[in-house]
Design an enzyme around this catalytic site. Structure first.
Site, PDB file in Angstrom:
ATOM      1  CB  SER A   1       3.587  -5.591   5.183  1.00  0.00           C
ATOM      2  OG  SER A   1       2.975  -4.597   5.960  1.00  0.00           O
TER       3      SER A   1
ATOM      4  CB  CYS B   1      -0.912  -0.004   1.231  1.00  0.00           C
ATOM      5  SG  CYS B   1      -0.006   0.117   2.793  1.00  0.00           S
TER       6      CYS B   1
ATOM      7  CB  SER C   1       0.531  -8.858   8.150  1.00  0.00           C
ATOM      8  OG  SER C   1      -0.299  -8.031   7.381  1.00  0.00           O
ATOM      9  CB  SER C   2      -3.758  -6.567  11.430  1.00  0.00           C
ATOM     10  OG  SER C   2      -5.155  -6.449  11.552  1.00  0.00           O
ATOM     11  CG  ASN C   3      -2.719  -5.877   5.594  1.00  0.00           C
ATOM     12  OD1 ASN C   3      -2.615  -6.420   4.497  1.00  0.00           O
ATOM     13  ND2 ASN C   3      -1.668  -5.402   6.250  1.00  0.00           N
TER      14      ASN C   3
ATOM     15  CD  GLU D   1      -3.568   1.030  12.790  1.00  0.00           C
ATOM     16  OE1 GLU D   1      -4.697   1.563  12.742  1.00  0.00           O
ATOM     17  OE2 GLU D   1      -3.169   0.188  11.958  1.00  0.00           O
TER      18      GLU D   1
END
Length: 276
Positions: free
Chosen positions: A258, A12, A214-216, A122
């Site tokens: 990421s 991103c 990684s959360s996403n 975050e």
């Protein structure tokens, strides 16, 4: 077997920006992992001598430090500046925004509710900007246990699902006199999730590439799994197993925010070697 990559996937804006900043500052260190991708962090260390400081104590006096994309707590930022070295902020602008909102709404007397994982860096950073009551929740059940006042401000972790955020909004609005709702979910998250959902509905197998922390990427895997039972979350080509692909006609590929292109290409190349 055909291989199809999702229409939107991978790096991103915020991650691209952070990687560029790190590459432009060789010899610096990052306070915490710059992004949630161990292989890319290893590349930065090897090619640009960008080291990892896991705590404030690990940061050398007077050295240059890059702030991770997820941001860091407000007090940690102040302490880091006291060390005297250059502080280079690579916090994603989409993360900076909820920090600013929480700071302002808290100063105006609102209770702050953050839809996100309290243990995620975050969210730890965003919560630190509140000067009053602040809560992080992941479910309606957690919300029901809170004793919130009449005025509530609501933000979301940048990588959460909009459908789940809407349920939190729907629960709060009729129960409080004033609810300020801020859509802080990143547009890239929407686009990647929509593209993954579209592909998973047609694929026989989905490979979701990204860091295990990684959360996403976890969200992408959850979406794919709900439409394509044979969905696998992997970080590197070494995790691939040939038997996964036996009898499959369409293999879908997506990747978290990421995940660099070179890792995706390695994994696609390995799948092609299976010749199934």
């Amino acid at each position: 077997m055909e291989i199809e990559v999702a229409k939107s996937y991978g790096f991103c804006f915020g991650v691209k920006r952070a990687i560029k900043i790190a590459e432009e500052n060789p010899g610096s260190s990052t306070l915490g992992p710059l992004i949630h991708n161990n292989l890319e962090i290893e590349r930065l260390k090897k090619d640009f001598d960008v080291s990892l400081a896991t705590t404030l104590e690990d940061v050398k006096e007077g050295s240059a430090t890059v702030i991770r994309t997820h941001g860091i707590p407000k007090n940690d930022l102040a302490k880091l500046k006291e060390k005297g070295g250059e502080v280079i902020d690579a916090t994603c602008p989409f993360v900076t925004k909820p920090q600013q909102i929480v700071e302002q709404m808290s100063e105006e007397g609102y209770d702050i509710v953050i839809f996100g994982d309290v243990n995620h860096p975050e969210i730890k950073g965003v919560m630190s900007y509140a000067s009053g009551p602040v809560f992080a929740v992941l479910s309606i059940e957690e919300l029901q246990k809170l004793h919130l006042r009449e005025r509530v401000a609501l933000v979301a972790q940048t990588t959460r699902k909009i459908e789940e955020y809407n349920r939190v909004i729907a629960y709060l609005v009729p129960r409080h006199k004033e609810v300020r709702v801020f859509n802080t979910i990143c547009n890239a998250t929407f686009e990647n999730q929509d593209a993954a959902r579209d592909l998973a509905q047609r694929a026989d197998i989905m490979i979701v590439i990204g860091g295990k922390q990684s959360s996403n990427t976890k969200q992408l895997h959850s979406i794919c799994k709900s439409h394509c039972p044979d969905s696998y979350h992997i970080e590197s080509k070494e995790e691939l197993q040939k038997e996964w692909f036996a009898g499959k006609k369409l293999c879908g590929i997506t990747a978290g925010a990421s995940t660099p292109e070179w890792i995706i290409e390695e994994i696609i190349g390995k799948i092609r070697e299976f010749k199934v």
